[in-house]
Design a protein around this motif. Structure first.
Motif, mmCIF file in Angstrom:
data_model
loop_
_atom_site.group_PDB
_atom_site.id
_atom_site.type_symbol
_atom_site.label_atom_id
_atom_site.label_comp_id
_atom_site.label_asym_id
_atom_site.label_seq_id
_atom_site.Cartn_x
_atom_site.Cartn_y
_atom_site.Cartn_z
ATOM 1 N N ARG A 171 0.329 -1.670 0.290
ATOM 2 C CA ARG A 171 -0.091 -0.101 -0.038
ATOM 3 C C ARG A 171 0.972 1.152 -0.020
ATOM 4 O O ARG A 171 2.037 1.344 -0.013
ATOM 5 N N GLU A 175 5.997 4.724 5.824
ATOM 6 C CA GLU A 175 6.616 6.354 6.371
ATOM 7 C C GLU A 175 7.764 4.680 7.620
ATOM 8 O O GLU A 175 7.457 5.180 8.297
ATOM 9 N N HIS A 176 8.464 3.748 6.848
ATOM 10 C CA HIS A 176 9.629 3.029 7.562
ATOM 11 C C HIS A 176 10.755 3.046 7.555
ATOM 12 O O HIS A 176 11.714 3.088 6.190
ATOM 13 N N ARG A 208 9.497 -17.455 15.465
ATOM 14 C CA ARG A 208 10.171 -17.401 16.244
ATOM 15 C C ARG A 208 9.892 -18.807 16.702
ATOM 16 O O ARG A 208 11.108 -19.016 17.072
ATOM 17 N N ILE A 268 15.037 -10.201 28.412
ATOM 18 C CA ILE A 268 13.719 -8.946 27.509
ATOM 19 C C ILE A 268 12.374 -9.540 28.502
ATOM 20 O O ILE A 268 12.351 -10.930 27.993
ATOM 21 N N GLY A 269 12.200 -7.947 28.586
ATOM 22 C CA GLY A 269 10.617 -8.891 28.451
ATOM 23 C C GLY A 269 10.327 -9.504 30.324
ATOM 24 O O GLY A 269 9.328 -9.295 30.530
ATOM 25 N N ASN B 39 6.576 -2.699 27.158
ATOM 26 C CA ASN B 39 8.120 -3.807 27.027
ATOM 27 C C ASN B 39 8.151 -4.963 27.689
ATOM 28 O O ASN B 39 8.545 -6.036 26.659
ATOM 29 N N ASP B 40 7.593 -5.050 28.735
ATOM 30 C CA ASP B 40 8.106 -5.873 29.927
ATOM 31 C C ASP B 40 7.402 -5.239 31.536
ATOM 32 O O ASP B 40 7.503 -3.678 30.715
ATOM 33 N N GLY B 71 7.436 -7.792 24.913
ATOM 34 C CA GLY B 71 8.675 -8.288 24.620
ATOM 35 C C GLY B 71 9.402 -7.607 23.366
ATOM 36 O O GLY B 71 9.540 -6.480 22.778
ATOM 37 N N ASN B 72 9.535 -8.255 22.497
ATOM 38 C CA ASN B 72 10.331 -7.822 21.033
ATOM 39 C C ASN B 72 9.581 -7.755 19.897
ATOM 40 O O ASN B 72 10.083 -7.911 18.934
ATOM 41 N N ASP B 73 8.088 -8.085 19.962
ATOM 42 C CA ASP B 73 7.233 -8.503 18.906
ATOM 43 C C ASP B 73 5.814 -7.976 19.225
ATOM 44 O O ASP B 73 5.037 -8.299 18.937
ATOM 45 N N LEU B 75 3.949 -5.695 16.796
ATOM 46 C CA LEU B 75 3.408 -5.930 15.475
ATOM 47 C C LEU B 75 2.402 -7.400 15.698
ATOM 48 O O LEU B 75 0.924 -7.493 15.576
ATOM 49 N N ARG B 79 -1.650 -7.126 16.411
ATOM 50 C CA ARG B 79 -2.683 -7.765 15.557
ATOM 51 C C ARG B 79 -3.773 -8.907 16.412
ATOM 52 O O ARG B 79 -4.904 -8.734 16.230
ATOM 53 N N LEU B 100 13.181 4.503 20.762
ATOM 54 C CA LEU B 100 13.489 6.460 20.698
ATOM 55 C C LEU B 100 12.020 6.072 20.041
ATOM 56 O O LEU B 100 11.291 4.892 19.065
ATOM 57 N N ASN B 103 11.004 5.254 16.483
ATOM 58 C CA ASN B 103 11.041 4.564 15.911
ATOM 59 C C ASN B 103 9.436 2.812 16.157
ATOM 60 O O ASN B 103 9.361 2.354 15.586
ATOM 61 N N ALA B 106 7.114 4.559 13.854
ATOM 62 C CA ALA B 106 7.749 3.836 12.626
ATOM 63 C C ALA B 106 6.631 2.276 12.489
ATOM 64 O O ALA B 106 6.354 1.763 11.606
ATOM 65 N N THR B 107 7.151 1.651 13.366
ATOM 66 C CA THR B 107 6.308 0.217 13.952
ATOM 67 C C THR B 107 5.125 0.638 13.697
ATOM 68 O O THR B 107 4.240 -0.805 13.181
ATOM 69 N N SER B 109 2.928 2.259 12.811
ATOM 70 C CA SER B 109 2.429 2.553 11.260
ATOM 71 C C SER B 109 2.225 1.334 10.125
ATOM 72 O O SER B 109 1.319 1.701 8.922
ATOM 73 N N LEU B 110 3.060 0.081 10.871
ATOM 74 C CA LEU B 110 3.178 -1.075 9.822
ATOM 75 C C LEU B 110 1.748 -2.332 9.724
ATOM 76 O O LEU B 110 1.435 -2.592 9.940
ATOM 77 N N ALA B 111 1.113 -1.820 11.823
ATOM 78 C CA ALA B 111 0.175 -2.210 11.849
ATOM 79 C C ALA B 111 -1.403 -1.364 11.468
ATOM 80 O O ALA B 111 -2.269 -0.557 11.468
ATOM 81 N N PRO B 112 -1.698 -2.294 10.286
ATOM 82 C CA PRO B 112 -3.449 -2.023 10.076
ATOM 83 C C PRO B 112 -4.498 -1.858 10.866
ATOM 84 O O PRO B 112 -4.256 -3.227 11.959
#
Lengths: 544, 320
Positions: A171, A175-176, A208, A268-269, B39-40, B71-73, B75, B79, B100, B103, B106-107, B109-112
């Motif tokens: 689409r 902007e990324h 993952r 992480i997490g 984030n966590d 975590g690290n996902d 998007l 969803r 940041l 960033n 920007a991420t 913006s990818l999620a419908p």
């Protein structure tokens, strides 16, 4: 009484200073009963002589101190890299030396399967000049099936139009920074970084749990290790959920699983306190072939991805300073708690600023909780300089340098990322040893292929893919390189009392070679033929 | 096209007061269905009395709100939220201390189905200047501030009046965003998330929302009725360019065809989207500002600038 087997060999390189070479090794209960001449070994009592290694050279089983189980899982997809490789079955897999060849390789893979996604990996377009792969290129493989091509770095994936569409990315108006757009305002199909890749990976089969190793992947990983002479290998690192741990325990528990795995748990997490508590709980579930209970902290990104934290003057091409992945406060807290509870921590740093921060935090933690022999290790530390190695030595920190980078990305580091001066002292193995730091060297497989002998060749020769020598003064000798892929790496995993050398009492782990590294030319180190391994006294032939 | 779910990104370094703010917000959610993404769970501790149920990745909170760890996902988490049986009114993403916000934006913006309404960054009044000069994280902290559409100067009860003026002055010199003094997370939810309108609400009788009713002299607000067709994009741009930035504005305007569009403004950031399906009634606008930042007349002027005037009949006759 248990069986005792004595193996005569053409030569045994023991890595034990009082007897560097021997002709016989006796094995009982999966351990080394003794090494030396036949007469003295007979003193242990009745033994069977097994002549199968009579013409081979034995080294201690090699230790890969930084790789990923994903190195095994990727093989069910199509290899599209620039270098010839061998798959877990030992089959020769040819390189794809142009974009057209990559398309043809993927096309052949697509023709062999009835449907579903077509996934390739190992793609390295830096060898194809300025030409980027676009979705139109991959549409030549299929316009109806999803096509994805993972780069060698595993940080970028190229996809076709169908895959973009499926992911909702076909689409205008995106902007990324990780998603370049074509002249039509639509994504070109190149997706850079975990966020941009995220929407397509599931459909390409690169989700993952798959990347952190399913049963088949862990088995294939084991066979890659046998082919490389590796008897102990890390997985650095994964999120250790109960499902992943159960799979690891079951798979490595099979009587014929050929490798001792040391998987680290990534912080992480979770809070540092939770990470340390989890590591302690997992440590108790360790088995002989699965050593749990270590933590990995990631401080920054990668140099070739310009996300590593560099000190002044930063990147040679002027790119901004990179990213922190973990806050200093969290690193310090993790180190302090880990010291308190006897948990080992490995820290990923690529840039020199990240290395400095990690050392600052370790020093502060050690002042709060003075701990002898903590074995904290810095992973990669690609730009560490002599002053930082001196700090490591003072603090009792070991280092595992990414020697393979010199060959695979050395030219890019020279021309673009850090420039000629710092490229000549990247992964400074000689400096690390000179300053008294315990040294391991690694492949980070699947980022570069799993082969400690190749990694040793990189550290000994420091030659880039184009043939440029990057800092002769940082070359190390053959004995030092062999030490780094055996005892050195074992030390970073707190396993040097068990493995890493061939001496009485240690695990019967051997790398079985057709050729003798002791008489090989430094340039030939990577070409030494591996017959297979002995792991815990069990024999694994690479070509079985 | 469906109306996207608004997302507010909440940034700021460790210790800036994000936990306090989020807990307070959850207590004042006022029937908003909020999804807080962190984030966590380590960086945010949801007050125990708010928690109804807890799994490894999700905390269910009284009133239909949830808190999930990505975590690290990110998007994947978005969803899951999009596919929830009952839609969420607003998503608040709490970033890790060294992330940041741009960033994250920007991420997202990818999620419908999601649209970033704004970036709110917390800055600890007592520690922000030291952090911004820190050898390791200084550039990260400065980039967080630069990305802000609204800066919340937190823990303002700690420094003395003079020191507080000084830090606000310093901050004002480096960020474009409006700066709000807060302590203990005392920010009205309307400021953080905008006006809330539920599907079950009756269509506003006067054509306008109820005015922002917070009994707090630190804020000014206005609720205005808008008659006639308006260009949503021009309204957004005009509101984001007022001499003194608004904290928040939300508008609903009809275009020439009568279709309703939503306008969101946070500080200098604005965007438009198709109005939610349940939106009823005429055009309207609610704006919130700090102190005496702006006034009704200024807002009316901005509305006037966005009016769609029917094109006058062409003075030139076509000659055949």
């Amino acid at each position: 009484m248990s069986d005792t087997v004595i193996y005569p060999a053409r030569k045994i390189l023991t890595m034990a200073p009082w007897r560097p070479e021997a002709t016989h090794v006796a094995v009982r209960d999966g351990r080394i009963l003794g090494v030396g001449g036949l007469d003295k070994l007979r003193g242990w009592g009745e033994a069977r002589i097994d002549e199968r290694f009579a013409n081979k050279v034995l080294l201690p089983g090699l230790v890969e101190g930084h790789c990923h189980l994903m190195a095994g899982t990727l093989w069910r997809y199509t290899y599209c890299g620039w270098f010839d490789v061998r798959d877990p079955d030992g089959r020769h897999v040819p390189a794809s030396r142009s974009l057209d060849e990559v398309i043809a390789t993927l096309g052949a893979a697509a023709a062999k399967s009835a449907g579903g996604a077509v996934t390739g990996w190992g793609f390295d377009p830096i060898y194809f000049g300025a030409r980027r792969c676009s979705r139109a290129d991959l549409d030549r493989v299929s316009t109806t099936r999803q096509v994805g091509l993972m780069h060698a770095s595993c940080h970028i994936v190229n996809v076709n139009t169908a895959a973009l569409e499926h992911a909702g990315l076909l689409r205008p108006g995106i902007e990324h920074p990780g998603i370049p757009l074509g002249e039509d305002g639509l994504p070109t199909g190149e997706l850079k970084g975990p966020d941009a890749m995220g929407p397509v990976l599931e459909a390409l089969g690169l989700h993952r749990s798959f990347l952190s190793g399913d049963e088949r992947g862990i088995l294939d990983f084991g066979r890659l290790c046998v082919r490389a002479g590796v008897t102990t290998a890390t997985d650095l690192a994964a999120q250790h959920g109960d499902t992943e741990i159960d799979t690891l325990l079951r798979t490595t528990g099979a009587p014929d699983y050929p490798v001792r795995l040391v998987p680290l748990q990534r912080m992480i997490g979770t809070t540092p306190a939770e990470a340390v508590a989890r590591a302690r709980a997992l440590k108790a579930r360790s088995t002989e072939r699965l050593r749990l209970g270590r933590i990995k902290v990631v401080a920054d990104g990668s140099i070739q991805g310009f996300s590593a934290r560099l000190r002044w003057p930063g990147y040679y091409n002027g790119a901004p300073a990179g990213l922190w992945y973990t806050a200093p406060e969290a690193m310090r807290e993790c180190y302090t708690l880990a010291l308190e509870h006897g948990v080992q921590v490995h820290t990923h740093t690529n840039g020199d600023e990240a290395t400095e921060l990690a050392l600052d935090c370790i020093e502060q933690a050690l002042r709060a909780r003075p701990t002898p022999d903590h074995r904290f290790t810095i992973q990669h530390a690609q730009l560490a300089n002599r002053a930082q190695f001196r700090r490591m030595a003072t603090l009792g920190v070991s280092v595992n340098l990414f020697a393979n980078h010199l060959f695979y990305w050395g030219d890019q580091h020279w021309s673009t990322t850090v420039g000629p001066e710092r490229a000549a002292r990247m992964n400074a193995c000689a400096s690390a040893l000179r300053e008294g730091v315990v040294l391991g060297i690694h492949s980070d497989a699947p980022i570069t292929p799993l082969s400690p002998l190749f990694t040793a060749w990189c550290a000994v020769n420091r030659v880039s893919a184009s043939g440029r020598v990057l800092g002769e003064h940082e070359r190390i000798g053959l004995p030092e390189a062999l030490h780094a892929i055996t005892l050195g790496a074992a030390h970073t995993l707190q396993l040097d009392s068990e493995i890493g050398s061939i001496e009485c009492g240690k695990r019967a782990d051997f790398c079985v070679l057709e050729d003798d590294p002791g008489t090989a030319a430094p340039q030939a180190l990577k070409d030494l033929r591996v017959w297979g391994t002995v792991q815990g006294g069990r024999i694994f032939r690479a070509d079985a | 096209m469906a109306s996207p779910c608004p997302v507010t990104i909440l940034g700021g370094y460790l210790g800036a007061g994000k936990t306090t703010l989020i807990n307070r917000l959850l207590r004042q959610a006022d029937r908003r269905r909020l999804a807080i993404i962190v984030n966590d769970f380590g960086e945010i501790a949801i007050d125990a009395d708010l928690i109804e149920a807890r799994t490894r990745d999700t905390i269910s909170i009284a009133g239909g709100c949830v808190c999930c760890a990505f975590g690290n996902d990110l998007l994947d988490t978005l969803r899951t939220l999009r596919d929830a049986a009952e839609p969420f009114d607003h998503v608040l993403i709490e970033t890790s201390g060294v992330a940041l916000p741009r960033n994250l934006l920007a991420t997202v913006s990818l999620a419908p189905g999601f649209q970033v309404a704004g970036i709110v960054v917390l800055a600890d009044a007592d520690g922000i200047r030291r952090l911004a000069g820190d050898a390791y994280v200084g550039d990260t902290v400065r980039a967080q501030l630069d990305a802000a559409d609204l800066v919340l100067l937190s823990k303002c009860d700690l420094p003395g009046a003079e020191a507080l003026d000084e830090v606000e002055q310093w901050l004002g010199a480096r960020v474009r965003a409006p700066i709000l003094r807060t302590s203990a997370g005392d920010v009205p939810p309307e400021v953080l998330l905008g006006e809330h309108e539920r599907a079950s609400d009756p269509a506003p009788r006067q054509g306008a929302w109820r005015p922002f009713a917070h009994a707090d002299a630190r804020y000014g607000s206005a609720a205005l009725q808008i008659d006639g067709p308006l260009d949503a994009q021009r309204l957004g741009a005009a509101l984001a360019q007022l001499p003194v930035a608004l904290l928040r504005a939300k508008g609903l305007v009809a275009d020439a065809s009568g279709a309703l569009h939503a306008v969101q403004v946070v500080g200098r950031r604005w965007n438009t989207a198709p109005a939610p399906a349940h939106a009823r009634g005429g055009g309207r606008l609610v704006a919130i500002w700090a102190g005496s930042g702006t006034d009704r007349d200024t807002l009316l002027a901005a509305i006037g600038a966005a009016r769609i005037v029917p094109a006058p009949a062409s003075p030139i006759r076509s000659v055949s």
